[in-house]
Design a protein around this motif. Structure first.
Motif, PDB file in Angstrom:
ATOM      1  N   GLY A 136      39.740  37.000  58.125  1.00 28.59           N
ATOM      2  CA  GLY A 136      39.666  37.784  56.900  1.00 28.59           C
ATOM      3  C   GLY A 136      39.970  36.948  55.674  1.00 28.59           C
ATOM      4  O   GLY A 136      39.284  37.039  54.657  1.00 28.59           O
ATOM      5  N   LYS A 137      40.991  36.104  55.771  1.00 28.11           N
ATOM      6  CA  LYS A 137      41.355  35.251  54.642  1.00 28.11           C
ATOM      7  C   LYS A 137      40.252  34.244  54.338  1.00 28.11           C
ATOM      8  O   LYS A 137      40.010  33.913  53.179  1.00 28.11           O
ATOM      9  CB  LYS A 137      42.665  34.519  54.918  1.00 28.11           C
ATOM     10  N   ASN A 138      39.552  33.768  55.363  1.00 28.44           N
ATOM     11  CA  ASN A 138      38.457  32.818  55.157  1.00 28.44           C
ATOM     12  C   ASN A 138      37.259  33.467  54.483  1.00 28.44           C
ATOM     13  O   ASN A 138      36.420  32.780  53.901  1.00 28.44           O
ATOM     14  CB  ASN A 138      38.028  32.182  56.474  1.00 28.44           C
ATOM     15  N   MET A 139      37.152  34.791  54.565  1.00 28.47           N
ATOM     16  CA  MET A 139      36.012  35.480  53.961  1.00 28.47           C
ATOM     17  C   MET A 139      36.244  35.799  52.488  1.00 28.47           C
ATOM     18  O   MET A 139      35.309  36.155  51.786  1.00 28.47           O
ATOM     19  CB  MET A 139      35.729  36.786  54.715  1.00 28.47           C
ATOM     20  N   LEU A 140      37.467  35.694  52.024  1.00 29.50           N
ATOM     21  CA  LEU A 140      37.753  36.014  50.628  1.00 29.50           C
ATOM     22  C   LEU A 140      37.191  34.953  49.693  1.00 29.50           C
ATOM     23  O   LEU A 140      37.206  33.775  50.003  1.00 29.50           O
ATOM     24  CB  LEU A 140      39.271  36.121  50.409  1.00 29.50           C
ATOM     25  N   VAL A 141      36.696  35.402  48.552  1.00 27.12           N
ATOM     26  CA  VAL A 141      36.201  34.474  47.536  1.00 27.12           C
ATOM     27  C   VAL A 141      37.414  33.952  46.772  1.00 27.12           C
ATOM     28  O   VAL A 141      38.224  34.715  46.276  1.00 27.12           O
ATOM     29  CB  VAL A 141      35.232  35.185  46.571  1.00 27.12           C
ATOM     30  N   LYS A 142      37.520  32.635  46.696  1.00 27.29           N
ATOM     31  CA  LYS A 142      38.629  32.007  45.989  1.00 27.29           C
ATOM     32  C   LYS A 142      38.063  31.227  44.816  1.00 27.29           C
ATOM     33  O   LYS A 142      37.609  30.102  44.984  1.00 27.29           O
ATOM     34  CB  LYS A 142      39.389  31.082  46.939  1.00 27.29           C
ATOM     35  N   PRO A 143      38.046  31.842  43.630  1.00 25.46           N
ATOM     36  CA  PRO A 143      37.453  31.136  42.482  1.00 25.46           C
ATOM     37  C   PRO A 143      38.288  29.932  42.077  1.00 25.46           C
ATOM     38  O   PRO A 143      39.506  29.962  42.155  1.00 25.46           O
ATOM     39  CB  PRO A 143      37.438  32.192  41.379  1.00 25.46           C
ATOM     40  N   ASP A 144      37.600  28.876  41.667  1.00 19.47           N
ATOM     41  CA  ASP A 144      38.270  27.678  41.159  1.00 19.47           C
ATOM     42  C   ASP A 144      38.591  27.906  39.686  1.00 19.47           C
ATOM     43  O   ASP A 144      37.691  28.167  38.884  1.00 19.47           O
ATOM     44  CB  ASP A 144      37.359  26.454  41.298  1.00 19.47           C
ATOM     45  N   GLY A 145      39.844  27.793  39.326  1.00 20.66           N
ATOM     46  CA  GLY A 145      40.236  27.954  37.921  1.00 20.66           C
ATOM     47  C   GLY A 145      40.011  29.376  37.465  1.00 20.66           C
ATOM     48  O   GLY A 145      40.077  30.326  38.236  1.00 20.66           O
ATOM     49  N   ASP A 146      39.714  29.549  36.185  1.00 21.65           N
ATOM     50  CA  ASP A 146      39.503  30.875  35.619  1.00 21.65           C
ATOM     51  C   ASP A 146      38.002  31.112  35.458  1.00 21.65           C
ATOM     52  O   ASP A 146      37.462  31.072  34.352  1.00 21.65           O
ATOM     53  CB  ASP A 146      40.238  31.001  34.280  1.00 21.65           C
ATOM     54  N   VAL A 147      37.333  31.349  36.556  1.00 22.78           N
ATOM     55  CA  VAL A 147      35.883  31.542  36.551  1.00 22.78           C
ATOM     56  C   VAL A 147      35.500  32.770  35.739  1.00 22.78           C
ATOM     57  O   VAL A 147      34.483  32.792  35.052  1.00 22.78           O
ATOM     58  CB  VAL A 147      35.359  31.677  38.004  1.00 22.78           C
ATOM     59  N   LEU A 148      36.333  33.789  35.787  1.00 24.82           N
ATOM     60  CA  LEU A 148      36.002  35.033  35.104  1.00 24.82           C
ATOM     61  C   LEU A 148      36.228  34.927  33.591  1.00 24.82           C
ATOM     62  O   LEU A 148      35.720  35.748  32.836  1.00 24.82           O
ATOM     63  CB  LEU A 148      36.826  36.186  35.686  1.00 24.82           C
ATOM     64  N   ASP A 149      36.974  33.935  33.163  1.00 28.70           N
ATOM     65  CA  ASP A 149      37.205  33.668  31.736  1.00 28.70           C
ATOM     66  C   ASP A 149      37.627  34.932  30.996  1.00 28.70           C
ATOM     67  O   ASP A 149      37.096  35.255  29.923  1.00 28.70           O
ATOM     68  CB  ASP A 149      35.945  33.063  31.118  1.00 28.70           C
ATOM     69  N   GLY A 150      38.549  35.687  31.576  1.00 33.04           N
ATOM     70  CA  GLY A 150      39.073  36.890  30.941  1.00 33.04           C
ATOM     71  C   GLY A 150      38.192  38.109  31.077  1.00 33.04           C
ATOM     72  O   GLY A 150      38.542  39.181  30.600  1.00 33.04           O
ATOM     73  N   CYS A 151      37.037  37.995  31.708  1.00 33.92           N
ATOM     74  CA  CYS A 151      36.128  39.131  31.886  1.00 33.92           C
ATOM     75  C   CYS A 151      36.383  39.782  33.238  1.00 33.92           C
ATOM     76  O   CYS A 151      36.929  39.168  34.146  1.00 33.92           O
ATOM     77  CB  CYS A 151      34.674  38.677  31.828  1.00 33.92           C
ATOM     78  N   SER A 152      35.923  41.021  33.368  1.00 32.10           N
ATOM     79  CA  SER A 152      36.018  41.682  34.671  1.00 32.10           C
ATOM     80  C   SER A 152      34.896  41.147  35.572  1.00 32.10           C
ATOM     81  O   SER A 152      33.894  40.610  35.075  1.00 32.10           O
ATOM     82  CB  SER A 152      35.889  43.195  34.521  1.00 32.10           C
ATOM     83  N   LEU A 153      35.059  41.316  36.842  1.00 26.11           N
ATOM     84  CA  LEU A 153      34.030  40.880  37.782  1.00 26.11           C
ATOM     85  C   LEU A 153      32.718  41.616  37.498  1.00 26.11           C
ATOM     86  O   LEU A 153      31.642  41.024  37.550  1.00 26.11           O
ATOM     87  CB  LEU A 153      34.477  41.125  39.228  1.00 26.11           C
ATOM     88  N   LYS A 154      32.817  42.897  37.148  1.00 29.78           N
ATOM     89  CA  LYS A 154      31.627  43.692  36.849  1.00 29.78           C
ATOM     90  C   LYS A 154      30.865  43.092  35.660  1.00 29.78           C
ATOM     91  O   LYS A 154      29.634  42.992  35.675  1.00 29.78           O
ATOM     92  CB  LYS A 154      32.054  45.123  36.551  1.00 29.78           C
ATOM     93  N   GLU A 155      31.603  42.660  34.623  1.00 30.29           N
ATOM     94  CA  GLU A 155      30.967  42.059  33.449  1.00 30.29           C
ATOM     95  C   GLU A 155      30.300  40.732  33.786  1.00 30.29           C
ATOM     96  O   GLU A 155      29.189  40.447  33.320  1.00 30.29           O
ATOM     97  CB  GLU A 155      32.013  41.842  32.344  1.00 30.29           C
ATOM     98  N   VAL A 156      30.962  39.922  34.603  1.00 28.10           N
ATOM     99  CA  VAL A 156      30.399  38.622  34.993  1.00 28.10           C
ATOM    100  C   VAL A 156      29.127  38.824  35.796  1.00 28.10           C
ATOM    101  O   VAL A 156      28.108  38.142  35.562  1.00 28.10           O
ATOM    102  CB  VAL A 156      31.434  37.781  35.787  1.00 28.10           C
ATOM    103  N   LEU A 157      29.149  39.782  36.730  1.00 28.76           N
ATOM    104  CA  LEU A 157      27.951  40.044  37.538  1.00 28.76           C
ATOM    105  C   LEU A 157      26.800  40.548  36.658  1.00 28.76           C
ATOM    106  O   LEU A 157      25.639  40.149  36.852  1.00 28.76           O
ATOM    107  CB  LEU A 157      28.262  41.049  38.646  1.00 28.76           C
ATOM    108  N   ALA A 158      27.090  41.421  35.702  1.00 27.47           N
ATOM    109  CA  ALA A 158      26.058  41.929  34.793  1.00 27.47           C
ATOM    110  C   ALA A 158      25.454  40.784  33.989  1.00 27.47           C
ATOM    111  O   ALA A 158      24.231  40.719  33.792  1.00 27.47           O
ATOM    112  CB  ALA A 158      26.648  42.995  33.868  1.00 27.47           C
ATOM    113  N   GLU A 159      26.311  39.870  33.523  1.00 24.43           N
ATOM    114  CA  GLU A 159      25.827  38.717  32.762  1.00 24.43           C
ATOM    115  C   GLU A 159      24.937  37.823  33.628  1.00 24.43           C
ATOM    116  O   GLU A 159      23.887  37.349  33.180  1.00 24.43           O
ATOM    117  CB  GLU A 159      27.025  37.918  32.239  1.00 24.43           C
ATOM    118  N   MET A 160      25.325  37.634  34.883  1.00 24.10           N
ATOM    119  CA  MET A 160      24.521  36.795  35.790  1.00 24.10           C
ATOM    120  C   MET A 160      23.165  37.455  36.054  1.00 24.10           C
ATOM    121  O   MET A 160      22.141  36.778  36.079  1.00 24.10           O
ATOM    122  CB  MET A 160      25.277  36.561  37.101  1.00 24.10           C
TER     123      MET A 160
END
Length: 119
Positions: free
Chosen positions: A86-110
């Motif tokens: 389970g721990k190996n399946m978690l996404v571990k972002p390097d640094g501050d990938v979200l840059d203060g945004c929510s995951l929903k906002e980042v996905l919408a931008e992508m």
């Protein structure tokens, strides 16, 4: 050696058997062997019966009524293995990938960037 004992030994030595190896969770094996002992049977008799069933029916013995009701308990080793996976399946972002945004906002931008690239 008496004649009956000699005859019994000769049957065993001329028998054409093979050994079957299978992986079974430790707890299932422990509980299964205890159940076999209670009914006066052995793992060998179980395997032979399973093979005979497959030969007779051309399918696995999967009678749904035979499935044990209720929850099964995992061994501590099985629990640890599941936790590691389970721990190996978690996404571990390097640094501050979200840059203060929510995951929903980042996905919408992508998604927006992908759509723009298609036009």
């Amino acid at each position: 050696m008496d004649r009956a004992a000699n005859k019994s030994q000769s049957k065993v030595s001329t028998r054409d058997d093979s050994i079957v190896t299978a992986r079974v969770p430790v707890e299932i094996k422990r509980q299964g062997n205890a159940a076999l002992k209670r009914i006066g049977s052995t793992p060998t008799e179980l395997i032979n019966a399973a093979y005979e069933y497959v030969l007779d029916h051309n399918e696995l013995p999967t009678d749904r009524r035979a499935v044990r009701p209720g929850r099964r308990e995992l061994s501590s080793d099985q629990k640890s293995k599941l936790m590691r996976r389970g721990k190996n399946m978690l996404v571990k972002p390097d640094g501050d990938v979200l840059d203060g945004c929510s995951l929903k906002e980042v996905l919408a931008e992508m998604r927006s960037a992908d759509y723009e690239a298609l036009s």
